[in-house]
Design a protein around this motif. Structure first.
Motif, PDB file in Angstrom:
ATOM      1  N   GLY A   1      42.834  47.828  47.740  1.00 34.06           N
ATOM      2  CA  GLY A   1      43.887  47.823  46.731  1.00 34.06           C
ATOM      3  C   GLY A   1      43.519  48.734  45.586  1.00 34.06           C
ATOM      4  O   GLY A   1      42.541  49.479  45.658  1.00 34.06           O
ATOM      5  N   THR A   2      44.298  48.651  44.492  1.00 35.52           N
ATOM      6  CA  THR A   2      44.096  49.520  43.340  1.00 35.52           C
ATOM      7  C   THR A   2      43.997  48.683  42.076  1.00 35.52           C
ATOM      8  O   THR A   2      44.818  47.794  41.844  1.00 35.52           O
ATOM      9  CB  THR A   2      45.270  50.505  43.195  1.00 35.52           C
ATOM     10  N   VAL A   3      42.983  48.976  41.261  1.00 32.23           N
ATOM     11  CA  VAL A   3      42.893  48.354  39.941  1.00 32.23           C
ATOM     12  C   VAL A   3      43.733  49.206  38.994  1.00 32.23           C
ATOM     13  O   VAL A   3      43.379  50.332  38.666  1.00 32.23           O
ATOM     14  CB  VAL A   3      41.432  48.273  39.453  1.00 32.23           C
TER      15      VAL A   3
ATOM     16  N   GLN B   1      40.432  40.929  32.339  1.00 33.92           N
ATOM     17  CA  GLN B   1      41.368  40.751  33.445  1.00 33.92           C
ATOM     18  C   GLN B   1      41.618  42.102  34.119  1.00 33.92           C
ATOM     19  O   GLN B   1      42.140  43.026  33.510  1.00 33.92           O
ATOM     20  CB  GLN B   1      42.678  40.166  32.944  1.00 33.92           C
ATOM     21  N   PHE B   2      41.244  42.197  35.394  1.00 30.22           N
ATOM     22  CA  PHE B   2      41.483  43.390  36.201  1.00 30.22           C
ATOM     23  C   PHE B   2      42.787  43.166  36.964  1.00 30.22           C
ATOM     24  O   PHE B   2      42.860  42.286  37.823  1.00 30.22           O
ATOM     25  CB  PHE B   2      40.329  43.632  37.173  1.00 30.22           C
ATOM     26  N   GLN B   3      43.807  43.951  36.647  1.00 30.78           N
ATOM     27  CA  GLN B   3      45.119  43.777  37.263  1.00 30.78           C
ATOM     28  C   GLN B   3      45.199  44.673  38.502  1.00 30.78           C
ATOM     29  O   GLN B   3      45.131  45.897  38.400  1.00 30.78           O
ATOM     30  CB  GLN B   3      46.218  44.087  36.256  1.00 30.78           C
ATOM     31  N   VAL B   4      45.358  44.033  39.662  1.00 31.27           N
ATOM     32  CA  VAL B   4      45.222  44.696  40.961  1.00 31.27           C
ATOM     33  C   VAL B   4      46.550  44.651  41.706  1.00 31.27           C
ATOM     34  O   VAL B   4      47.262  43.636  41.686  1.00 31.27           O
ATOM     35  CB  VAL B   4      44.121  44.011  41.793  1.00 31.27           C
ATOM     36  N   SER B   5      46.881  45.734  42.394  1.00 33.53           N
ATOM     37  CA  SER B   5      48.080  45.794  43.238  1.00 33.53           C
ATOM     38  C   SER B   5      47.731  46.504  44.542  1.00 33.53           C
ATOM     39  O   SER B   5      46.642  47.060  44.707  1.00 33.53           O
ATOM     40  CB  SER B   5      49.211  46.531  42.518  1.00 33.53           C
TER      41      SER B   5
ATOM     42  N   ASN C   1      36.687  42.979  49.559  1.00 35.55           N
ATOM     43  CA  ASN C   1      35.288  43.022  49.122  1.00 35.55           C
ATOM     44  C   ASN C   1      35.228  43.652  47.731  1.00 35.55           C
ATOM     45  O   ASN C   1      35.481  44.839  47.566  1.00 35.55           O
ATOM     46  CB  ASN C   1      34.443  43.816  50.115  1.00 35.55           C
ATOM     47  N   VAL C   2      34.891  42.835  46.744  1.00 38.37           N
ATOM     48  CA  VAL C   2      34.869  43.284  45.360  1.00 38.37           C
ATOM     49  C   VAL C   2      33.442  43.685  44.980  1.00 38.37           C
ATOM     50  O   VAL C   2      32.488  42.937  45.234  1.00 38.37           O
ATOM     51  CB  VAL C   2      35.359  42.178  44.410  1.00 38.37           C
ATOM     52  N   LEU C   3      33.300  44.851  44.363  1.00 37.28           N
ATOM     53  CA  LEU C   3      32.016  45.294  43.817  1.00 37.28           C
ATOM     54  C   LEU C   3      32.244  45.658  42.358  1.00 37.28           C
ATOM     55  O   LEU C   3      32.965  46.609  42.049  1.00 37.28           O
ATOM     56  CB  LEU C   3      31.465  46.485  44.598  1.00 37.28           C
ATOM     57  N   LEU C   4      31.650  44.896  41.457  1.00 43.03           N
ATOM     58  CA  LEU C   4      31.793  45.107  40.017  1.00 43.03           C
ATOM     59  C   LEU C   4      30.583  45.853  39.489  1.00 43.03           C
ATOM     60  O   LEU C   4      29.446  45.517  39.817  1.00 43.03           O
ATOM     61  CB  LEU C   4      31.938  43.760  39.311  1.00 43.03           C
ATOM     62  N   ALA C   5      30.830  46.869  38.656  1.00 37.14           N
ATOM     63  CA  ALA C   5      29.768  47.708  38.076  1.00 37.14           C
ATOM     64  C   ALA C   5      28.913  48.355  39.158  1.00 37.14           C
ATOM     65  O   ALA C   5      27.706  48.123  39.242  1.00 37.14           O
ATOM     66  CB  ALA C   5      28.897  46.904  37.115  1.00 37.14           C
ATOM     67  N   PRO C   6      29.523  49.177  40.001  1.00 39.08           N
ATOM     68  CA  PRO C   6      28.767  49.775  41.104  1.00 39.08           C
ATOM     69  C   PRO C   6      27.710  50.777  40.653  1.00 39.08           C
ATOM     70  O   PRO C   6      26.746  51.019  41.383  1.00 39.08           O
ATOM     71  CB  PRO C   6      29.849  50.472  41.943  1.00 39.08           C
TER      72      PRO C   6
END
Length: 207
Positions: A104-106, A118-122, A130-135
């Protein structure tokens, strides 16, 4: 103590003095310069006024304390707000700091209260996300410049409607009693099943 010109790292200035300090731990540091009369003077013997100030030592990296959707949660939509709570105030948070593995897209990031972003995703599709935060190093930091370690988790997007796979009595059957147990088998676990969800019509229901 070193008498130094900080701009060139050459110890050649009477105006700039460097106090090299080690062994600090996390917490406030209260500094008191020239606490006693006569500690620091100019050539004419004039005293430096007692000067105080404080600064903080913070060597702890920020962490993620909560997230929604969390690990193994399931949502039923192509868009979602991913709320991330940090252990302390952080800076530099942007859409580019969350990688969804192409699922998807943030679109944007909105700061909320209490260190929540809040990360708004569509654009999500059916399947795992699979979410990776601060890669990358330096993506998200606290005020002292301590980095958030990359954080990963997975949640699921379920866009498939449940359906009935089996019915007893089956369609077209004839029964020889005035009472019957109607049994439905669904394609997946369902919720909210109640008596009003089954509607009976026809001549046999007039009794």
């Amino acid at each position: 103590i070193y008498q130094c010109d900080w701009s060139s790292d050459v110890c050649s200035s009477d105006l700039v003095w460097q106090f090299q300090i080690s062994g600090l731990s996390d917490g406030p540091v209260n500094v008191s310069l020239a606490p006693t009369l006569g500690d620091i003077e100019d050539e004419a013997g004039n005293d430096l006024a007692h000067t105080t100030w404080s600064f903080e030592v913070d060597t702890m990296d920020p962490t993620v304390t909560a997230k929604t959707p969390d690990e193994n949660d399931t949502i039923g939509s192509t868009s979602v707000n991913i709320d991330v709570t940090f252990s302390e105030e952080v800076f530099g948070v942007g859409p580019e700091d969350m990688d969804l593995g192409g699922a998807g897209t943030v679109d944007t990031v909105v700061p909320l209260a209490n260190n929540v972003f809040q990360f708004q995703v569509s654009g999500l599709s059916h399947g795992p996300v699979n979410v990776l935060l601060a890669p990358n190093l330096g993506d998200i930091q606290d005020e002292a410049g301590n980095d958030l370690a990359n954080t990963s988790w997975t949640f699921d997007v379920d866009l498939a409607r449940p359906f009935v796979t089996d019915i007893t009595p089956p369609s077209g059957a004839t029964i020889g009693t005035t009472s019957v147990d109607v049994v439905f088998t669904f394609s997946e676990p369902v919720m909210g099943v109640a008596q009003m969800d089954l509607d009976l019509t026809g001549d046999a229901t007039q009794g």
